[in-house]
Design an enzyme around this catalytic site. Structure first.
Site, PDB file in Angstrom:
ATOM      1  N   MET A  13       0.834  -1.196   0.000  1.00  0.00           N
ATOM      2  CA  MET A  13       0.000   0.000   0.000  1.00  0.00           C
ATOM      3  C   MET A  13       0.877   1.257   0.000  1.00  0.00           C
ATOM      4  SD  MET A  13      -3.557  -0.724   1.974  1.00  0.00           S
ATOM      5  CE  MET A  13      -2.992  -0.585   3.647  1.00  0.00           C
ATOM      6  N   GLY A  14       2.144   1.088  -0.403  1.00  0.00           N
ATOM      7  CA  GLY A  14       3.023   2.239  -0.525  1.00  0.00           C
ATOM      8  C   GLY A  14       3.600   2.694   0.802  1.00  0.00           C
ATOM      9  N   HIS A  54       9.428  -3.614   3.259  1.00  0.00           N
ATOM     10  CA  HIS A  54       9.001  -3.849   1.873  1.00  0.00           C
ATOM     11  C   HIS A  54      10.198  -4.199   0.987  1.00  0.00           C
ATOM     12  CE1 HIS A  54       5.698  -1.001   3.227  1.00  0.00           C
ATOM     13  NE2 HIS A  54       5.010  -2.033   2.793  1.00  0.00           N
TER      14      HIS A  54
END
Length: 278
Positions: free
Chosen positions: A28-29, A35
């Site tokens: 989701m950024g 990440h």
């Protein structure tokens, strides 16, 4: 690295790479080193790495949470370029959901506890977006971080129910030097709450070291007490659960592996974490 905002563009890029193995990292950024670790794992295990950056509205049961969720698209692209992504998919809501997604999933008891119990509808939204991304990308493997331990269990059940031919790859939690689990939401913490937040992991770690020497109930109570020594932190839940079923355990011998899962309110921000106890 190629960036696409449309399903048509994404499918065209994947068609051009037909025959190569594909790893998908759904995000989701507001990307961080957690990440990055997923992207690097995918890079090591696949010919093509696809990363989606999409804040999925259907998994938010709080409109303010959706509105305030951090969005850093330009910085995300730079992170992904350095991490070795091949394709970045940054769609609009309309591209992901050309029609409203009215599907309702039944995950049995997996989504009736912890996050599912305190965020009604959250995991149904996760099921909607993950199944949609898997349908679009058709990856061989999809990578998820263990910070969202319950989410991984739900996604595995989703894949089983829908018979999607993909391997779900679980990747270890990445932490700051002070123990705080990396999360995009950490960006929203005040300086005071950020300073207090490492107590979450420290409390679980301290109790995990003596797991089995007192009752499950006492251990749960003591973890909560340790966290709430800080007036800035309020425990939403802490539960010791069977790693396979996610159901609460009554004693240490009732599961092959017991994991502690916690959600904490730090001011306006909700933080989650987990740790194996036995």
């Amino acid at each position: 690295m190629e960036k696409f905002t449309t399903v048509e563009g994404l499918k065209g890029a994947l068609a051009a790479r037909k025959g190569s193995s594909v790893g998908l990292v759904p995000t989701m950024g507001a990307l961080h080193d957690g990440h990055v670790s997923l992207v690097r794992r995918a890079r090591a295990e696949n010919d093509t790495v696809v990363v989606s950056v999409f804040v999925n509205p259907t998994q938010f049961n709080d409109k303010n949470d959706l509105r305030n969720y951090p969005r850093t698209p330009e910085a995300d692209l730079e992170v992904l370029r350095k991490a070795g992504a091949d394709i970045v998919f940054m769609p609009t809501v309309e591209e992901v959901y050309p029609e409203p997604d009215t599907r309702v999933f039944d995950f049995g008891q997996l989504d009736k506890v912890m996050e599912g119990a305190t965020r009604p509808g959250h995991f149904n939204g996760v099921g909607q977006v993950v199944s949609r991304l898997l349908e679009l990308v058709k990856p061989d493997r999809a990578y998820f971080g263990e910070k969202d331990f319950q989410q991984i269990a739900v996604i595995k059940e989703l894949v089983r129910q829908l018979a999607i031919p993909v391997q779900i790859v679980e990747c270890p939690i990445v932490r700051e030097a002070d123990g705080l689990a990396l999360s995009s939401r950490n960006l929203l913490l005040t300086a005071e709450h950020r300073a207090a937040a490492p107590m979450i992991h420290a409390a679980m770690q301290a109790e995990a070291e003596t797991a089995g020497t007192k009752s499950v109930e006492e251990t749960e109570r003591d973890v909560i007490a340790r966290v709430e020594k800080s007036p800035l932190l309020k425990v939403i839940y802490f539960q010791l659960v069977d790693e396979d079923t996610l159901q609460p355990v009554k004693d240490w011998k009732s599961a092959a592996h017991v994991r502690g899962c916690i959600a904490v309110q730090a001011g306006e921000i909700r933080l989650i974490d987990n740790l194996r106890f036995l």
